[in-house]
Design an enzyme around this catalytic site. Structure first.
Site, short mmCIF file in Angstrom:
data_model
loop_
_atom_site.label_atom_id
_atom_site.label_comp_id
_atom_site.label_asym_id
_atom_site.label_seq_id
_atom_site.Cartn_x
_atom_site.Cartn_y
_atom_site.Cartn_z
N HIS A 1 -1.88 -57.95 5.98
CA HIS A 1 -2.31 -56.56 5.83
C HIS A 1 -1.41 -55.79 4.88
O HIS A 1 -1.88 -54.99 4.08
CB HIS A 1 -2.32 -55.88 7.20
CG HIS A 1 -2.87 -54.50 7.19
ND1 HIS A 1 -4.17 -54.22 6.81
CD2 HIS A 1 -2.31 -53.30 7.50
CE1 HIS A 1 -4.39 -52.91 6.89
NE2 HIS A 1 -3.28 -52.34 7.30
N ASP B 1 -5.33 -61.10 6.42
CA ASP B 1 -5.21 -59.80 7.07
C ASP B 1 -5.90 -59.84 8.43
O ASP B 1 -7.11 -60.05 8.51
CB ASP B 1 -5.83 -58.72 6.18
CG ASP B 1 -5.52 -57.31 6.65
OD1 ASP B 1 -5.12 -57.13 7.82
OD2 ASP B 1 -5.69 -56.37 5.85
N SER C 1 -4.93 -49.18 3.57
CA SER C 1 -5.31 -49.16 4.97
C SER C 1 -6.02 -47.85 5.31
O SER C 1 -7.03 -47.53 4.72
CB SER C 1 -4.07 -49.37 5.84
OG SER C 1 -4.40 -49.68 7.17
#
Length: 737
Positions: A691, A659, A571
């Protein structure tokens, strides 16, 4: 799914074998502390979980203990019952007197949700909520099921069950799973009603019928008002909350086995975390504003919310407090950090969390910082200035206690002393302990340590840049010849933190011979609001510089190999890693990323948190905002994709097709650019992944592929003083298929 090998082909010392060994130790996820009727014996019930890799699922089971005072005033411990696996339970809650237990379960065959009540005689009530059809699916996110079977003995005033922040057994980058905001299961004071939250009941889609042809007659009973509604778009709350759209408050009346949906909640609010008010005359709940549209709520504790009271007699809903009225909001925790124990002493009091001593990761606080409020999200304790009271952990198996782990039952016990706590550290799996009441304050483990020593670590290294500090935690192998290859891990978030806890994936990397550097750059939780605010408008610059500075300091002071460096992140951490690859193309020899952020302006229309795209660059946000050309240009300038031409390092990308936070097309675009420029790149696409790429099978596969990628491009770490073997050498790891 791109699995590494069949289980039978796992070689000793391989990534799969190391991961399997170190992920088998149970994590304590929940515990309840009560007392027997005579008040002399404490009953401690714990729920544990661990990955069941052969069956590709999470194994959940219960443990039961009896604790009593010995002749010296200390605590003696024995197992009260054999451990048992927990099946199909979604939620559970003991009644205030401890005489009843409510259990929400799922019937595997029909898929129906059943709400049952158990007492010492057995099951007293069972209601099929799905068959009643008063509402949709019950909200269960963020709440662990009951750790023990229905009661078979009288218990007195069992303590409130307080969830422990669950250790992600296989997570590479998320130290704590973020609990959902809505779920609850609350007993009335009279113990005749149960309060919970469920999705609003929606009309079922009409299946194609023979009369759906031009000119065909329709049944008279078909509701013409519902025509055209089947494909109507309904907003949800984003990543990990894709089935959560319109929550409603529901009550089960056990005397009549009837369910009702409470009316009176304002239409612009989504209610959750509900509790009964004194006398069962009303309901307290947290309400989130969802107009003009919903933004992602998972891991976003600063969404506008407030505490409300719904009077059941008049139907009047009163707004008691919101985030502007509390220091919690100024910390960014919001009103939904609370209502943990909102009712005390017969009065309705809005409490924004529990109170526990403040501390730092790895060492106690040097000076008093005031009370710390434990918020709902992430399991961290926030101090008034925004710092996080993180766990204080010592040696591999330190004595447990209030300064050695997470308190499982912070409320006063039925008798003085007696409380459960989970303790552990980066080098040892967590253990359950208990203590209190003894003059020397002694605590003891309830289980013998069973996890092997996997690594060594020291207190985090603190670095001050300007007026703000940040830190990094180095994990090193116990064996193997120095210098060690180094894997650098900046965390995601960006407002998150690597604290000193057990992470099987990191321990497995150390077992493979790698040192691991966990970097808490400026903007991480735990260093005050000023540190958090300092990152706004500086993403892609400050966080990147801090990470690189932490690497340079580690290389100067520790026995690490500067020629064998790798990046492992997800991320926003992957965003930092990509910037580092472009900034120093020859510095890192391998990079493995999960759900990477690479193109900021492309996320404006694809992410469930478009507001963060503006805020991260110091730009104002409003719901009606439309991006301007100069703002899109500024976002692109900060995006790693704009510097992709400088990247030379082999990159592995792991993404989930579902995601909602960072679109998997971010990785796909980067993958194509790298391949076109001749950079070694590999893309793993998990069809059901979100995610976090969560799930036993997915997490294991991500780790195996990442570890093999590092071994392939860094070479096998030294074990006996020999030179490392890379690429085509005899000890090289075969290229992934």
């Amino acid at each position: 799914m791109a699995a590494e090998t069949e289980r039978g082909a796992e070689a000793p010392g391989s990534p799969a074998a190391c991961y399997r060994e170190l992920s088998q130790f149970a994590a304590v996820t929940r515990a309840a502390l009560g007392a027997a009727a005579e008040g002399q014996t404490f009953l401690l019930h714990a729920e544990c979980s661990r990955p069941d890799l052969p069956r590709r699922r999470l194994l959940r089971f219960s443990r039961h203990y009896s604790l009593w005072r010995d002749g010296d005033g200390g605590l003696a411990v024995s197992r009260a019952a054999l451990s048992a696996e927990i099946h199909n339970q979604l939620l559970s809650q003991d009644s205030p007197t401890g005489q009843h237990r409510a259990v929400l379960s799922c019937c595997p065959r029909q898929g129906h949700e059943l709400l049952e009540v158990w007492d010492s005689s057995g099951r007293s009530h069972s209601v099929d909520l799905t068959a009643l059809g008063k509402h949709g699916e019950v909200y269960t996110e963020g709440r662990a099921p009951s750790p023990h079977p229905p009661p078979t003995t009288q218990v007195r005033a069992a303590q409130p069950v307080v969830p422990v922040p669950a250790l992600c057994p296989a997570g590479l980058w998320h130290p704590l799973p973020v609990p959902g905001p809505f779920a609850c299961l609350a007993w009335s004071r009279s113990e005749t009603q149960l309060l919970y939250v469920a999705e609003k009941s929606w009309p079922k889609p009409q299946s194609p019928c023979p009369w759906d042809v031009p000119g065909a007659a329709r049944p008279v009973e078909e509701d013409e008002d519902e025509e055209g509604e089947q494909f109507l778009y309904r907003e949800d709350w984003g990543e990990a909350l894709g089935t959560r759209s319109v929550p409603v408050l529901c009550v089960l009346d056990m005397e009549g086995s009837s369910v009702s949906v409470l009316e009176g909640v304002p239409e612009h609010l989504s209610p959750g975390q509900a509790l009964w008010s004194p006398g069962d005359t009303g309901v307290l709940f947290v309400g989130w504003w969802h107009e003009p549209f919903r933004l992602g709520l998972s891991a976003c504790s600063n969404r506008r919310s407030g505490i409300f009271h719904l009077d059941l007699g008049s139907g009047h809903c009163a707004h008691l407090a919101d985030e502007a009225d509390s220091d919690s909001a100024r910390r960014g925790a919001g009103a939904h950090g609370g209502l943990r124990r909102a009712l005390r002493g017969g009065t309705a009091t809005a409490v924004l969390g529990s109170r526990q001593p403040a501390s730092r990761a790895g060492h106690p606080a040097a000076e008093p910082h005031g009370p710390a409020a434990c918020g709902h999200g992430g399991g961290h304790c926030h101090q008034p200035d925004g710092r996080v009271a993180r766990r204080v952990l010592g040696a591999a198996h330190p004595p447990v206690g209030p300064a050695g782990g997470h308190l499982l039952s912070p409320e006063p016990s039925p008798q003085p002393g007696g409380v459960g706590t989970a303790a552990g550290g980066p080098g040892a799996a967590p253990l359950l302990g208990a203590g209190g009441g003894h003059p020397d304050g002694a605590w003891r483990h309830l289980e013998d340590p069973d996890s092997p020593a996997a690594l060594q670590w020291a207190e985090p290294r603190r670095t001050r840049t300007g007026t703000q500090a940040f830190e990094a935690l180095l994990l090193s192998p116990l064996d193997g010849a120095a210098p060690h290859p180094l894997v650098v891990c900046p965390h995601g978030g960006p407002h998150a933190v690597f604290d000193a806890r057990w992470r099987p994936s990191m321990a497995a990397l150390c077992r493979l011979g790698f040192a691991v550097l966990l970097v808490n750059y400026r903007g991480s939780l735990g260093f005050g609001q000023a540190s958090i605010s300092s990152l706004l408008s500086c993403v892609g610059v400050q966080d990147v510089e801090d990470t690189q500075l932490a690497v340079e300091q580690a290389l100067r002071s520790e026995p690490l190999d500067p020629h064998r460096l790798a990046l492992l992140a997800g991320s926003h951490g992957a965003f930092i890693a990509l910037h580092l690859l472009a900034r120093e193309p020859e510095r890192y020899q391998a990079c493995a990323l999960r759900s990477p952020v690479s193109n900021l302006p492309a996320l404006l229309g694809t992410s469930d948190i478009p507001d963060w795209r503006y805020t991260s660059l110091g730009l104002p946000y409003s719901f009606e905002r439309v991006p301007r050309a100069e703002e899109v240009a500024a976002m692109l300038q900060r995006s790693p994709i704009a510097q992709a031409a400088q990247v030379r390092t082999p990159v592995l990308l792991c993404v989930g097709a579902r995601d909602r936070r960072v679109s998997p097309t971010q990785a796909l675009e980067l993958y194509r650019v790298l391949r076109a420029r001749g950079v070694p790149a590999r893309l793993l696409w998990y069809p059901e992944g979100g995610h976090a790429l969560a799930g036993v099978e997915t997490e294991a596969d991500v780790f195996r592929n990442c570890a093999r990628w590092l071994l392939r491009h860094l070479g096998q770490p030294r074990r006996d003083g020999t030179a490392p073997c890379t690429h085509g050498g005899p000890a090289a790891v075969p290229a992934p298929r």
